[in-house]
Design an enzyme around this catalytic site. Structure first.
Site, mmCIF file in Angstrom:
data_model
loop_
_atom_site.group_PDB
_atom_site.id
_atom_site.type_symbol
_atom_site.label_atom_id
_atom_site.label_comp_id
_atom_site.label_asym_id
_atom_site.label_seq_id
_atom_site.Cartn_x
_atom_site.Cartn_y
_atom_site.Cartn_z
ATOM 1 N N GLY A 637 32.766 -34.438 161.387
ATOM 2 C CA GLY A 637 33.394 -34.689 160.105
ATOM 3 C C GLY A 637 32.396 -34.455 158.999
ATOM 4 N N GLY A 639 32.016 -34.857 154.407
ATOM 5 C CA GLY A 639 32.619 -35.268 153.148
ATOM 6 C C GLY A 639 31.556 -35.297 152.083
ATOM 7 N N GLY A 640 31.911 -35.904 150.962
ATOM 8 C CA GLY A 640 30.989 -35.952 149.846
ATOM 9 C C GLY A 640 29.685 -36.633 150.209
ATOM 10 C CE1 TYR A 641 26.611 -42.341 152.667
ATOM 11 C CE2 TYR A 641 26.610 -41.105 154.718
ATOM 12 C CZ TYR A 641 26.136 -42.154 153.953
ATOM 13 O OH TYR A 641 25.200 -42.996 154.459
ATOM 14 N N GLY A 642 28.131 -36.654 153.203
ATOM 15 C CA GLY A 642 27.280 -35.894 154.110
ATOM 16 C C GLY A 642 28.089 -35.535 155.335
ATOM 17 C CE LYS A 643 27.572 -30.113 157.272
ATOM 18 N NZ LYS A 643 26.884 -28.912 157.712
ATOM 19 C CB VAL A 644 30.466 -37.873 160.612
ATOM 20 C CG1 VAL A 644 30.499 -38.958 161.683
ATOM 21 C CG2 VAL A 644 30.678 -38.477 159.241
ATOM 22 C CG ASP A 753 37.884 -44.622 149.767
ATOM 23 O OD1 ASP A 753 38.958 -44.347 149.202
ATOM 24 O OD2 ASP A 753 37.099 -43.756 150.185
#
Ligand SMILES: *[C@@H]1O[C@H](CO)[C@@H](O)[C@H](O)[C@H]1NC(C)=O
Ligand SMILES: *[C@@H]1O[C@H](CO)[C@@H](O)[C@H](O)[C@H]1NC(C)=O
Ligand SMILES: *[C@@H]1O[C@H](CO)[C@@H](O)[C@H](O)[C@H]1NC(C)=O
Ligand SMILES: *[C@@H]1O[C@H](CO)[C@@H](O)[C@H](O)[C@H]1NC(C)=O
Length: 966
Positions: A637, A639-644, A753
């Site tokens: 995954g 997103g704006g935060y980074g990767k998973v 969220d």
């Protein structure tokens, strides 16, 4: 337990080198040398691999450093010639480091790939090296606001790709080089749009510099010592928009060709020794600002264009030898803001009649020969001192006869709404968006040729604020402008304060990004502001601090001291005291930068360790190995935060590792707070934190792995088919998780969220609420609500929270209501521009004979038959209660749980799934992986709060809410 795997991992761990190098060795060596001449470089530069994402401000391609951006980070020292060894460097931005200076090494010329070189607002001195001409790819060159001396190298003339050339505000001398048969010159720069050479000591004429092949937009040569006449060829540069030759020593008549510059917005030839007649500007129909003051023109009457150029905002011809009547048509030009015609010989009656421009703020006619006036319809500033009019004894003339009158006060950003909170300590400032105190990023923005002169009108400056917050990716309203005025160089100067999106300080990567946007003109102000430059102040939390190490006394200095002996010993003592203090300060700073340092070293019982329950520390190398070096195949995954990434720990536990990317790291203290918070939260319907990594500039959170993906994915049919009863159970599970956060966690937590991509399903389709990245402790609040910046995801955002910024648990209830409607409809909350809340609200029909409650067209076809029950109707009613516009009218999460429990009891029972027994908030269960299941993308988290708001930020925030116009 699988011993072989365990062993292999152990072996790998033992054999892993301390630093797994990715960066090319030559580049590492070059960076180390460059670093050795700096103090106060980012602390991330003390460990890890430069290209491994660890070093702030470095970007790489294939292990080669391609970008070095360290704007505004408080660097001190000089630039090593080793910079020239970074031979793949494309961007070099060291702007706004006022304590970075010394000469610019000639080896800069080895960086032949460089497209952007920005050293604005540092303290570089010495000559601009000729070798700069080797940088054939150079597109953007900004050396402004330094202390460069010597001449402009003629080799700049070969930089055929140059778009932006800014050498302003240095101490450059000599002429602007023009090409000859043997050497290049700046007349060859036919692709350059910007010649910014103002505020130097340049001399000589401009002969041969301009030609019709040029495409210049801005010529800023003001405040130099140029001489000779203005060359007629300048009139051939048809693209020109701004021409500033003011404050020089130009002589002779203004060439008539200047009238051909029909695109010109600003013409400033003030304060030269120009003679002849005032030029005819009649064809320049775009002209906004004209200043021809303080020359020695032949006596004449007012030129005709005074009354015909309807675009004019400001006309200044002080000391212009003008006589006769002031033409009354001047004051009726529709856009006129300012007239300065002081020290001329205007006589007779001043007629200001008819429809005076509503924007007109100042008319300065001091020191003329005006005898009478007819100005009753004009109420703003009028200066007539030094005219016969003021010599008369009529007291009614008095208001116009002072040499200074109250001008309208300039615009500044208001923080009045913050009331008494507007007092901050320790150099912090009030953020107008939130009224909280923070260390703002401050600087001076200077507009060299704005198309307007009125600084009291709010609308241009409010546009400046909003474009700035949007383009710099700050929250709306978090820009404060003050001290707006035209400075002595006739530049519009604005003090700018930018506020961080969260917390009280900007992190380093934000500073670097914002500095770069402002130094390389990525930020575009509204067009009427014209070209600008920005010089940042040292950022307070970084200023004077030693991010890394060693404030070194050079060996040369020590030798010198030894030789000189005597008095100098005292100096040495002072220096070492200073060094000691710096060292202490560095230690303090380091501790602040890494609150885990002592704990990570193994002293698990030490008092300063974070208060973690159940979560443990992972080393970077450990996580690197268990994700196969963060390979793409392990990515699940982003997103704006980074990767998973997914990974398997040494004991076989499957985990999901959320790795922050450089731009979205939190401050160390925030990160510590977050893991402390997450580690306290244990509930069967919440995803558990297993541990974290805070090492080598990385921030990673390690979660239990949930195998069945997100609720969203399963609703779109990519996962398990979810029948109506399963949906009820999922609603119940997630409601229980949230109720635990609100009512049983200590301190209570608002998720902020809640959305279907943050609800994960395990093998048994048990719902687990994930991603507390935006969580907020309720303990921080007063009276049960938090006043904070709006965070969340479009479609789920509580409109009341959005408008009042008052966060409460009821905002989560709203978002949960939207999730319930997703369960009903199968749709995303916003699909094809339709918002599910509105759609359901409009469609509900209690009298529906089809028993779909009016929602037949909306219900997910997969559950359409099951939906014809009283329980379905009750579920929709509960959802609508949750999305009530008034937060007070929404049920609490605990009540939602009870209601769904009751619904499930009324559904016919079947054999699958978990029992619906009561919540067990103390349960601390890690789900062990049970067999396969498609490893979907369970943690994707696209958030508006941390993502980018391309274009104008406002529209990304709010377009779909049902806001009732007043
Ligand atoms: C403009 O460019 C053309 C073609 O390169 C060249 O022939 C001409 O001499 C140039 N004109 C000036 C004024 O430099
Ligand atoms: C203005 O433009 C017209 C038409 O091109 C030309 O005839 C006239 O000479 C120009 N006037 C000035 C002052 O340049
Ligand atoms: C013109 O000269 C006057 C008197 O020296 C000065 O006050 C004014 O600022 C000058 N204006 C410009 C535009 O240079
Ligand atoms: C104003 O000045 C003009 C030009 O110098 C002159 O011809 C005219 O007589 C003057 N008018 C008055 C009323 O003094």
């Amino acid at each position: 337990m699988e011993p072989p795997v365990f062993l292999v991992v152990l072996v790998l761990l033992a054999g892993a080198p301390a630093v797994l190098c990715q960066t090319n060795a030559q580049d590492v060596a070059a960076l180390e040398t460059v670093k050795s001449q700096w103090t106060n470089y980012p602390s991330s530069w003390n460990s890890g691999d430069p290209c491994g994402g660890g070093w702030d401000g470095i970007m790489c391609t294939n292990g080669r450093v391609t970008s070095l951006r360290l704007s505004s980070v408080g660097l001190q020292g000089t630039l090593s010639s080793s910079i020239g060894q970074l031979s793949q460097l494309v961007y070099l931005d060291l702007s706004f480091n006022i304590n970075l200076g010394g000469p610019l090494p000639a080896e800069i010329g080895n960086l032949v790939q460089l497209t952007t070189l920005i050293l604005a607002g540092c303290s570089f001195n010495g000559k601009i090296p000729t070798e700069i001409g080797n940088l054939r790819q150079l597109w953007f060159l900004a050396l402004n606001s330094n202390k460069f001396t010597g001449g402009i190298p003629s080799s700049i003339g070969v930089l055929a790709n140059l778009f932006w050339l800014d050498l302003a505000d240095n101490q450059l001398t000599g002429p602007i080089p023009v090409s000859t048969s043997t050497s290049p010159g700046l007349d060859q720069l036919v692709n350059t749009k910007h010649f910014h050479f103002n505020k130097n000591q340049l001399t000589g004429t401009l002969n041969g510099l301009f030609n019709s092949n040029m495409t210049l937009m801005h010529i800023l040569f003001d405040s130099n010592q140029f001489s000779g006449s203005i060359p007629p060829e300048v009139g051939g540069v048809a693209t020109l928009e701004v021409l500033r030759l003011d404050r020089n020593g130009f002589v002779g008549a203004i060439p008539a060709t200047i009238g051909n510059l029909v695109k010109l917005n600003e013409l400033n030839l003030a304060s030269n020794k120009l003679t002849g007649s005032v030029p005819d500007l009649s064809n320049m129909t775009k002209l906004n600002v004209v200043d021809l003051s303080n020359n020695t023109f032949d006596p004449s009457v007012a030129p005709i264009w005074f009354t015909t150029l309807t675009s004019l905002a400001s006309v200044s011809i002080a000391s212009g030898s003008l006589s006769g009547q002031v033409p009354k048509g001047l004051f009726t030009l529709p856009q006129l803001q300012q007239v300065v015609l002081s020290n001329n010989q205007f006589n007779g009656t001043l007629e200001m009649t008819g429809i005076i421009s509503s924007q007109l703020q100042t008319v300065n006619l001091m020191d003329n020969r005006i005898v009478t006036t007819n100005t009753a319809s004009y109420m703003k500033t009028l200066l007539l001192a030094g005219n016969p009019f003021c010599a008369e004894q009529d007291p009614s003339n008095k208001p116009f006869c002072s040499r200074q009158q109250q001008n309208a006060s300039p615009y500044s950003t208001s923080t009045a709404q913050c009331g008494s909170a507007a007092q901050c300590r320790d150099g912090q400032n009030v953020n107008p968006a939130s009224c909280s105190c923070a260390f703002s990023y401050n600087g001076k923005m200077v507009f060299r040729a704005p198309f307007f002169v009125d600084v009291s009108s709010s609308s241009p400056f409010q546009q400046l604020e909003s474009t700035m917050s949007a383009q710099l990716k700050l929250l709306p309203g978090s820009v404060a402008l003050s001290d707006i005025h035209f400075n002595s160089d006739n530049y519009l100067q604005v003090q700018v304060k930018l506020f961080p999106t969260s917390g009280a300080t900007f992190n380093l990567s934000d500073l670097i990004r914002i500095g770069f946007y402002l130094s390389n003109q990525t930020y575009k102000p509204p067009p009427n502001f014209g070209p600008y430059f920005f010089i940042a102040d040292p950022y307070a939390p970084l200023a004077g601090a030693l991010g890394g190490k060693k404030s070194k006394i050079s060996t040369g200095a020590i030798a010198g001291i030894a030789v000189a002996g005597g008095l100098l010993v005292i100096a040495l003592i002072f220096m070492s005291m200073f060094a000691l203090r710096q060292k202490r300060r560095a230690k303090e700073l380091k501790e602040r930068a890494d609150p885990f340092a002592s704990w990570a070293a193994g002293q698990k019982d030490s008092g300063g360790a974070p208060q973690l329950k159940g979560a443990r520390f992972f080393s970077f190398d450990e996580l690197k190995i268990c994700t196969n070096n963060f390979s793409d195949s392990h990515e699940i995954g982003s997103g704006g935060y980074g990767k998973v990434y997914r990974g398997i720990l040494g004991d076989g536990t499957r985990v999901a590792i959320k790795r922050a990317q450089p731009g979205s790291m939190q401050g160390a203290v925030e990160f510590k707070n977050e893991i402390e918070l997450l580690s306290r939260v244990h509930h069967r319907n919440l995803v558990s934190l297993i541990g974290f990594c805070y090492e080598q500039g990385e921030q990673m959170l390690v979660y239990e792995y949930i195998s069945n993906g997100t609720l969203r994915e399963n609703l779109t049919g990519r996962g398990t088919y979810l029948d109506w009863k399963k949906r009820l159970r999922i609603a119940l599970g997630s409601a229980r998780g949230l109720a635990y956060l609100h009512e049983l966690a200590d301190p209570p937590i608002i998720h902020r969220d809640v959305k279907s991509t943050n609800i994960l399903l395990d093998d048994n389709l048990k719902a687990k609420v994930a991603d507390f990245g935006l969580s907020k402790l309720v303990a921080d609040t007063e009276k049960g609500h938090v006043s904070t910046q709006v965070k969340g995801t479009l479609g789920y955002l509580d409109p009341e929270y959005y408008m009042t910024q008052q966060l409460s648990e009821k905002s989560d209830v709203y978002s949960f209501g939207v999730v319930m409607l997703e369960l009903v409809s199968g749709r995303q909350p916003i699909e094809k521009g339709r918002y599910v809340v509105r759609e359901v609200r409009l469609a509900i029909d209690p009298a529906d004979r089809d028993h779909h409650y009016g929602l037949r067209g909306i219900v997910d076809p997969a559950i359409r038959d099951a939906a014809r029950t009283p329980v379905f109707r009750r579920f929709v009613q509960l959802a609508m209660g949750c999305v009530d516009e008034s937060a007070a009218a929404r049920p609490a999460m605990g009540a939602v749980v009870k209601e769904i429990e009751a619904m499930l009891q009324n559904e016919p029972d079947d054999a699958d799934g978990e029992g619906d027994s009561s919540a067990d908030p103390s349960a601390n269960e890690f789900d062990r992986p049970r067999g396969g299941g498609p490893p979907a993308h369970p943690y994707s988290d696209v958030e508006i709060s941390r993502g980018s708001y391309a274009g104008d930020g406002a529209s990304d925030y709010m377009p779909y809410f049902e806001v009732k116009p007043k």
